[in-house]
Design an enzyme around this catalytic site. Structure first.
Site, PDB file in Angstrom:
ATOM      1  N   LYS A  64      43.241  -0.099  37.640  1.00 45.60           N
ATOM      2  CA  LYS A  64      42.442  -1.244  38.567  1.00 45.60           C
ATOM      3  C   LYS A  64      43.514  -2.053  38.951  1.00 45.60           C
ATOM      4  O   LYS A  64      44.462  -2.582  38.545  1.00 45.60           O
ATOM      5  CB  LYS A  64      41.611  -2.220  37.590  1.00 45.60           C
ATOM      6  CG  LYS A  64      40.484  -2.716  38.171  1.00 45.60           C
ATOM      7  CD  LYS A  64      39.576  -3.327  37.435  1.00 45.60           C
ATOM      8  CE  LYS A  64      38.557  -4.394  37.955  1.00 45.60           C
ATOM      9  NZ  LYS A  64      37.592  -4.821  37.017  1.00 45.60           N
ATOM     10  N   SER A 139      32.535  -4.544  38.380  1.00 43.62           N
ATOM     11  CA  SER A 139      33.741  -4.385  39.345  1.00 43.62           C
ATOM     12  C   SER A 139      34.602  -3.252  39.246  1.00 43.62           C
ATOM     13  O   SER A 139      35.350  -2.948  40.152  1.00 43.62           O
ATOM     14  CB  SER A 139      34.566  -5.808  39.338  1.00 43.62           C
ATOM     15  OG  SER A 139      35.279  -6.034  38.254  1.00 43.62           O
ATOM     16  N   SER A 163      32.004  -5.432  33.686  1.00 41.98           N
ATOM     17  CA  SER A 163      32.797  -4.877  34.517  1.00 41.98           C
ATOM     18  C   SER A 163      33.458  -3.479  34.373  1.00 41.98           C
ATOM     19  O   SER A 163      34.079  -2.843  35.041  1.00 41.98           O
ATOM     20  CB  SER A 163      34.067  -5.722  35.297  1.00 41.98           C
ATOM     21  OG  SER A 163      33.065  -6.696  36.170  1.00 41.98           O
TER      22      SER A 163
END
Lengths: 475, 94, 477
Positions: A64, A139, A163
């Site tokens: 990420k 997210s 997330s």
């Protein structure tokens, strides 16, 4: 055989038996990225890291874009970081590198992890591999989409209010938020420091256990890291669920849940009942306050965490046009106005507001107290249950653009995942069916602090008997 | 009530330039969210202690021993602007 | 109108730990810019602070030395504001649970002893240094200082004059020096002070509007700035205007203050608990252990020196004003020596040697034993006071035994009776008129003969003995 479609444990077996070479796996995955990333937009950038000599587990992994990899850009999908390259590795990256992991590149996300759909990225929205018209969740939407699309064997995400779990649910993969303190936050660009955890997003529970074993552990550089031994989570997977006490919180099955989601989750409950688990109806009475509490605590912390992005040292610097150009304050205001997207601005302002003079007690302090009540609910429930089972999200993946005009409705899609962050407890999302449109449904298992082994073995029992994880997105 | 002036004040505390045209939009959105989070005022929290750290971990220290700092090359690798071993910014006092 | 001045001081003290407060970078002054920086003190994204254990203990020491209560629960908070010397956009500080609170410092001021209240002492990180570069019309930033551990010591508004503030600072600095937690050097910025100043009509109990004075770089500058501000506030009030609450920067060259820009003054710091650091608990045992390990502090020492050695408060204050000098004194005082003489020698000739060399006791090669030996040679009449000062100048440089120096320089007063008698005979023989005067009762004339004899002996005679010898000889002839 498409190597990119295999799980890490399958690849490791092939490697161990000499049936494939590490480079073949990497080539397959990189080929897949080239083929499908234009459609998913899961990766923001790819790069080739130097191979570590001790390549015990040369599994291609996506990271990420809020986790620091030395000498590689980390942008949190925000314009404000521009092309910032940290001069150090995050603790989890050190561990990945030490394990021989092959780092593929950076995965898309909501800007600064602010969102539940990956639509707030400054690097373009991410498309759900199951239906490109739909969001992958967020997210960590890039992480979940990449794993679902075969662009990475596994990936790291971060979870502040769901997330990891919500995008895992939307993309039909497994995602785990570890106990707060289980995984070092050193090198994770902070959003809500008291809530953030890095965790694995994988294709099945076995991989989840393996990746969690790699990244977990005490780190002196993170004061909130907890000094407890790390078990080999993969070794503890095969455990009988007979006698396991599973709590079903009534507050998680109220209006707003899509019928298909409720049906799939209820069916999972029945599965466990049949397997001999003890199903208990429980109440977590303060659940309805979780979203409000979260949006105060998380934005307050975020408003402060994001203050460092000011155009002084690194990242973006924008000087205002002449008439307003006066000095440093104007540089701050212009840099931040141009560098942050609207959702980031909203959260920064909300967080600033709830901490400002005159509002601290009414909002921030009150939220810290509500957090206590929510945590107490869960602590109490775990005196009586081993696991709490619920949907991961009230819906399956929604359409791109569906919720962007209404920030609040977006916030409410995190309603079931937020309590675990507020209470610091571990929680996993795993596939438990599909809706009529063929979109994956996820269920969430929450456990007591440091009960990751129990979460994983429970999830594993379900996964092996039901096999939802073997269905793949067609791209 | 979140007025345009409130948005302006919060934006200036946050060092965000907000165009006048956007003030009422942000104000409305903030107003909505604040109205929602006002839900918490239903709770009686008078005897509830606040939770700022989720677990009672205490007394985490490092020893007072020197660790290597960044090399000058590393320390300026990400600098927006530098001059003579310093980070450079627009003049602070004019 | 008669005004009363009210002053409270905020002192920032840099601690002399080996490393910074939250990272392992060296905590050192004067290194090349930006050479002791790391992701943590540069506030790079993803970095996290971890508290230096020594900082908490130094903070406890400071708190205990200032007679504060030490909080058994201590936490850190974020103070949010933007400035280019603050890389994270917040300063990690302490808000509601500082390390220490509610103390006092005894201060001797205007000949009286006063207790100045200490509101609190808290730990925080220092910011970087800005250099305003006219050549490039830009500001240059050095982050070496970011993360230097600080203790902020906040006094009660207990001081009533600039001189009291000066005396408080002097006493505070001395106390901190005794603790050895900081080099307390204002020039290096390791001790900095801001002053909150207000005035009110005498007799009024309500505080007046205060202004905050910054940018003073010596204790005397603080005294000047306060005096200037008090006069300025009085003028404002007498002209019928209200005092404006604001922050003022002292300009030492011009001897005046300049208000800070209002934009920089509008602060809403939005303190909240620092989530990246866990709370700290201290047990009473730990606190007691630190308390027991504290050195004797200057005020207590002054009281003891007066009581134990019978010296004056004046002499005691000078001695205690330099811990090493006081240590030297006490070592010497334990030997066989006249305490009053020792005190005079230390605060007189020895102080002069120190001032001449702009150094402190360890900069001299003098031991307490040698000073005592020297004093005792004067007392037993071996050398004159004047000669002894000469010996002192020598031995502080060379570290030689004073007895050897006396011998080498031939400074010992002549005690050889035969030589002495010969000289006395000489002067009596050569000055019959003077002898006649003495015989006729003019005793003071003997001094003239003593002087002559002394001259013949090149000063190496004890005038008392000479005098006695001359009187005896004249009487006997």
């Amino acid at each position: 055989m498409d190597l990119f479609a295999l799980t890490a444990h399958e690849i490791l077996e092939l490697l161990a038996n000499g049936k494939v070479l590490p480079d073949e796996v990497e080539t397959s995955v990189r080929g897949r990225i080239n083929a499908v990333n234009p459609r998913t937009n899961a990766f923001i950038r790819t790069y080739q890291e130097n191979k570590t000599p001790a390549n015990a587990m040369p599994i291609p992994i996506g990271i990420k874009d809020n986790i620091c990899v030395k000498g590689r850009p980390v942008t949190c999908a925000s314009a404000i970081l521009k092309d910032f390259c940290p001069p150090y590795d995050a603790a989890v990256i050190e561990k990945i590198k030490a394990s021989g992991g092959v780092i593929l590149g950076s995965l898309n996300m909501d800007e600064f992890a602010f969102g539940s759909s990956t639509e707030s990225s400054s690097k373009g929205i991410v498309h759900n591999p199951w239906d490109l018209e739909r969001v992958p969740g967020g997210s960590s939407g890039g992480s979940a989409a990449a794993v679902a699309a075969g662009e990475a064997i596994w990936a790291l995400g971060s979870d502040t209010g769901g997330s990891i779990r919500q995008p895992a649910s939307f993309c039909g993969v497994v995602g785990l938020k570890p106990t707060y303190g289980r995984v070092s936050r050193y090198g994770l660009v902070a959003f809500g420091s008291s809530l953030d955890q890095i965790g694995p997003i994988t294709r099945d529970v076995t991989d989840c256990a393996r990746l969690l074993s790699i990244i977990s552990g005490f780190d002196r550089r993170d004061s909130t890291s907890v000094d407890l031994p790390v078990p080999d989570y993969a070794l503890g997977l095969r455990r009988d669920v007979r006698g396991l006490r599973i709590g079903i919180p009534k507050e998680y099955f109220i209006g707003g849940i899509e019928p298909a989601v409720e049906k799939a989750v209820r069916a999972a409950v029945e599965f466990f009942r049949k397997e001999g688990a003890v199903i208990k109806d429980i109440s977590l009475p303060h659940t309805e306050y979780a979203v409000a509490t979260y949006y105060i605590v998380a934005t307050a912390e975020a408003s402060s965490n994001l203050a460092r992005f000011d155009g002084v040292e690194y990242g973006l610097r924008v000087l205002p046009d002449k008439p307003r150009k006066t000095g440093i304050v104007d540089m701050y205001e212009e840099t931040r106005a141009r560098g942050f997207g609207d959702e980031a601005k909203r959260r920064i302002m909300l967080g600033t507001y709830v901490l400002s003079a005159g509002y601290y007690d009414a909002y921030y302090l009150r939220a810290l107290k509500a957090r206590t009540l929510i945590k107490n609910d869960l602590d109490k429930a775990f005196t009586d249950c081993d696991i709490i089972l619920s949907p991961t999200a009230p819906t399956t993946a929604f359409k791109i653009g569906e919720k962007t005009s209404d920030p609040l409705s977006m916030y409410l899609s995190d309603i079931f995942t937020i309590p675990a962050n507020l209470a610091g407890i571990p929680a996993i999302s795993l596939p438990c069916g599909f809706d009529a449109g063929g979109l994956p449904i996820g269920m969430q298992l929450m456990g007591a602090p440091f009960a990751e082994e129990k979460l994983l073995s429970t999830a594993y029992a379900y996964e092996q008997a039901n096999g939802w994880h073997s269905r793949k997105a067609q791209l | 009530m979140i007025t345009n002036d409130t948005v302006k004040y919060i934006a200036s505390l946050s060092r965000l330039h907000i165009d006048d045209a956007d003030l009422s939009r942000f104000g409305g959105e903030l107003q909505n969210i604040l109205q929602y989070v006002d839900k918490l005022s239903e709770l009686d929290v008078s005897n509830v202690p606040p939770t700022s750290h989720v677990f009672r971990v205490e007394n985490v220290f490092r020893e007072d021993t020197i660790l290597p700092s960044l090399s000058p090359v590393e320390a300026f690798s990400f600098a927006i602007e530098s001059h003579d071993g310093h980070y450079k910014v627009p003049k602070v006092i004019e | 109108m008669d005004f009363e001045t009210v002053i409270g001081l905020e002192v920032h003290l840099q601690l002399n730990t080996a490393t910074k407060i939250f990272c392992g970078c060296r905590n050192d002054f004067g290194l090349e810019a930006n050479t002791c920086v790391c992701p943590v003190c540069l506030g790079l994204p993803g970095s996290l602070p971890v508290l230096n254990r020594q900082v908490l203990f130094s903070g406890m020491k400071v708190g205990l030395a200032l007679n504060c209560a030490i909080n058994t629960f201590v936490k850190f908070d974020r103070k949010n504001y933007y400035y280019p010397d603050l890389p994270k956009g917040y300063q990690i500080s302490q808000f509601d649970f500082p390390i220490a609170k509610n103390g006092f410092l005894p201060v001797i001021t205007g000949g009286q002893e006063r207790r100045i209240g200490i509101t609190r002492a808290h730990l925080e990180e220092d910011a970087g240094k800005l250099i305003h570069d006219d050549r490039t019309n830009a500001t240059l930033v050095d982050y070496n200082r970011t993360g230097t551990p600080l203790v902020e010591i906040v006094s009660e508004p207990d001081m009533r004059s600039a001189q009291e503030a000066y005396d408080y600072l002097t006493a505070l600095k001395l106390t901190l020096q005794y603790l050895n937690v900081s080099d307390c050097d204002m020039e290096k910025g390791s001790l900095r002070c801001d002053a909150n100043v207000s005035i009110r009509p005498r007799g009024e109990s309500k505080l007046g509007t205060k202004t905050e004075l910054k940018n003073m770089n010596s204790f005397s500058a603080i005294r000047r700035a306060i005096d200037h501000e008090v006069a300025s506030q009085a003028r404002t009030i007498l002209s019928g205007k209200p005092v404006v609450q604001q922050t003022l920067l002292w300009n030492e060259e011009k001897g005046m203050t300049i208000p800070m820009r209002s934009k920089e003054q509008a602060h809403d710091y939005r303190y909240f608990p620092e989530p990246d650091l866990v709370p700290f608990t201290l047990t009473e045992e730990q606190i007691d252990a630190v308390r027991r390990a504290l050195p004797e502090l200057p005020y207590a020492r002054l009281r003891r020196l007066i009581g134990q050695y019978g010296i004056s408060e004046y002499d005691g204050t000078i001695l205690v004003g330099d811990k090493l000098a006081a240590d030297f004194f006490e070592t010497a005082a334990a030997m066989k020596v006249d305490i009053k003489k020792l005190c005079n020698w230390m605060n007189g000739p020895l102080m002069k040697e120190l001032n001449d060399r702009r150094c402190r006791i360890p900069g001299l090669k003098l031991t307490p034993q040698d000073l005592v030996a020297l004093i005792n040679r004067v007392e037993d009449g071996t050398i004159s006071n004047l000669a002894a000062k000469d010996v002192l100048s020598d031995i502080v440089e060379t570290g030689k035994d004073p007895n050897i120096v006396i011998r080498e320089k031939g400074l010992a007063q002549v005690s050889d009776d035969a030589q002495l008698e010969t000289i006395v005979d000489e002067v009596i023989r050569e000055n019959p008129q003077v002898v006649e005067q003495i015989r006729s009762g003019k005793a003071s004339a003997a001094g003239f003969l003593v002087g002559l004899a002394m001259k013949k002996m090149h000063g190496k005679a004890n005038p008392k003995i000479l005098n006695t010898a001359i009187q005896r000889r004249i009487a006997n002839v």
